[in-house]
Design an enzyme around this catalytic site. Structure first.
Site, PDB file in Angstrom:
ATOM      1  N   CYS A 127       3.270   3.303 -10.296  1.00  0.00           N
ATOM      2  CA  CYS A 127       3.061   4.473  -9.594  1.00  0.00           C
ATOM      3  C   CYS A 127       3.717   5.702 -10.715  1.00  0.00           C
ATOM      4  O   CYS A 127       3.242   5.742 -11.807  1.00  0.00           O
ATOM      5  CB  CYS A 127       3.967   4.572  -8.346  1.00  0.00           C
ATOM      6  SG  CYS A 127       3.846   6.044  -7.350  1.00  0.00           S
ATOM      7  N   ASP A 283      -5.627   2.201  -1.370  1.00  0.00           N
ATOM      8  CA  ASP A 283      -4.203   3.087  -1.734  1.00  0.00           C
ATOM      9  C   ASP A 283      -4.517   4.622  -1.233  1.00  0.00           C
ATOM     10  O   ASP A 283      -5.270   5.297  -1.403  1.00  0.00           O
ATOM     11  CB  ASP A 283      -4.027   3.420  -3.504  1.00  0.00           C
ATOM     12  CG  ASP A 283      -2.694   3.772  -3.614  1.00  0.00           C
ATOM     13  OD1 ASP A 283      -2.107   4.519  -3.020  1.00  0.00           O
ATOM     14  OD2 ASP A 283      -2.181   3.306  -4.818  1.00  0.00           O
ATOM     15  N   HIS A 312      -1.254   0.698  -1.725  1.00  0.00           N
ATOM     16  CA  HIS A 312      -0.251   1.174  -2.683  1.00  0.00           C
ATOM     17  C   HIS A 312       0.877   0.256  -2.809  1.00  0.00           C
ATOM     18  O   HIS A 312       1.375  -0.131  -3.953  1.00  0.00           O
ATOM     19  CB  HIS A 312       0.120   2.739  -2.560  1.00  0.00           C
ATOM     20  CG  HIS A 312       1.330   3.049  -3.457  1.00  0.00           C
ATOM     21  ND1 HIS A 312       0.562   3.656  -4.615  1.00  0.00           N
ATOM     22  CD2 HIS A 312       2.478   3.195  -3.496  1.00  0.00           C
ATOM     23  CE1 HIS A 312       1.439   4.268  -5.202  1.00  0.00           C
ATOM     24  NE2 HIS A 312       2.638   4.099  -4.629  1.00  0.00           N
TER      25      HIS A 312
END
Length: 335
Positions: A127, A283, A312
């Protein structure tokens, strides 16, 4: 009634234990800790250094026995190092993204190399941690053999937030600077509210699933761990948030080669390490279009992108990422 009681206990029960893979601290700086997870049986010369996001605790990477990303890597023969940012305090409000890259990641990698005795390192960013890892790789003096960026935001011309929000940010309708000047730190409650808004109604639907499956003890434990992580946001320093909002989201400076760290431009084309970009197909936070441009921005000869059937968070919490990393790293982690 039994199902409702189990539902209530899952919501209000005590927090579950976190961190299941044996580890020890080898370096500390301010609130941050560098953890070493020694391998069970060392098979690879190149250790793995993990950089996680600034706005959540990294517990999702060691979620539970059998589904741990870190545990999977350790059991596969890698020495693993994790940079845990800790929890920022008001006194940290002026820490920038560049400070995190230079004073924490760069020094942490140096410490990991000395501790392991290795000649090279694999850097894995998840991320926003992947964004920081890419920034670091572009300016690093340390020998980075492999760079992995998973669910990473790079190209902010592809908005992850609602279109009206993106327009308001670019046109200056949101006074981000004033908000930061007032708060100093971005409180976790605001970060959680932002993600709830972006992912609604998906963010709320798990409560319905919990009620439906409240009699399934194994499912309830997994649900509680996931819920504990999603509510585990930590404060974000004001200056880091200012750069994310203005330099990255508004101006897209990283892709344009205009982002600077202590006066020096971060040129992603200077990255020559072997590169793996992992993209989650489902995601809801990081669109594919934000991650994929990294492939064209680097100068790596060995570069791969992999589209995974995951969300995600599920990319990590299911342990799926460990298998992906091992399959790619195993042929790139020995001299």
């Amino acid at each position: 009634m039994t199902r409702w009681n189990e539902f209530s206990n899952a919501i209000s029960g005590p927090e579950l234990s976190e961190g299941h893979t044996p580890r020890h601290a080898i370096w500390k700086k301010n609130k941050a800790t560098l953890w070493h997870y020694p391998t069970v049986e060392k098979k690879y010369d190149v250790p793995v250094f993990i950089v996680y996001s600034l706005i959540n605790r990294p517990t999702i990477l060691d979620f539970a026995p059998g589904t741990s990303v870190i545990g999977g890597l350790v059991n596969s023969g890698y020495d693993v190092y994790l940079l845990d940012w800790g929890i920022a305090g008001y006194e940290d409000k002026d820490i920038t993204l560049g400070d995190y890259v230079v004073d924490y990641i760069k020094k942490g990698v140096g410490r990991a190399l000395r501790h392991s005795g290795a000649d090279e390192v694999s850097v894995v960013g998840y991320c926003l941690g992947g964004t920081l890892a890419a920034m670091y790789a572009a300016i690093a003096d340390e020998p980075i053999k492999n760079l992995v960026c998973a669910a990473v935001p790079i190209d902010y011309s592809v908005p992850a937030i609602p279109e009206k929000w993106a327009e308001g940010l670019k046109e200056g309708a949101f006074n981000i600077d004033r908000f930061i000047d007032v708060y100093g730190l971005i409180p976790p409650v605001y970060i959680e509210a932002m993600f709830r808004s972006i992912t609604s109604p998906i963010y709320y639907s798990p409560y319905v699933t919990l009620l439906t499956r409240a009699n399934d003890k194994r499912f309830v434990e997994k649900w509680r761990r996931m819920n504990q992580w999603t509510k585990g946001h930590v404060p974000l320093t004001g200056e880091a948030f200012r750069q994310i909002s203005n330099d990255l989201m508004k101006e897209n400076k990283l892709v344009k080669g205009e982002f600077t760290i202590r006066g020096n431009k971060v040129d992603l084309s200077k990255i020559k390490s072997n590169l793996l970009v992992v993209i989650s197909k489902n995601d809801n936070l990081i669109p594919q279009g934000q991650s994929l441009p990294l492939m064209d921005l680097v100068s790596s000869e060995d570069k791969t992108h992999q589209l995974v059937e995951a969300g995600h968070a599920s990319l990590a919490l299911t342990g799926k990422l460990a298998g992906i990393l091992n399959s790619w790293l195993c042929d790139r982690s020995n001299h």
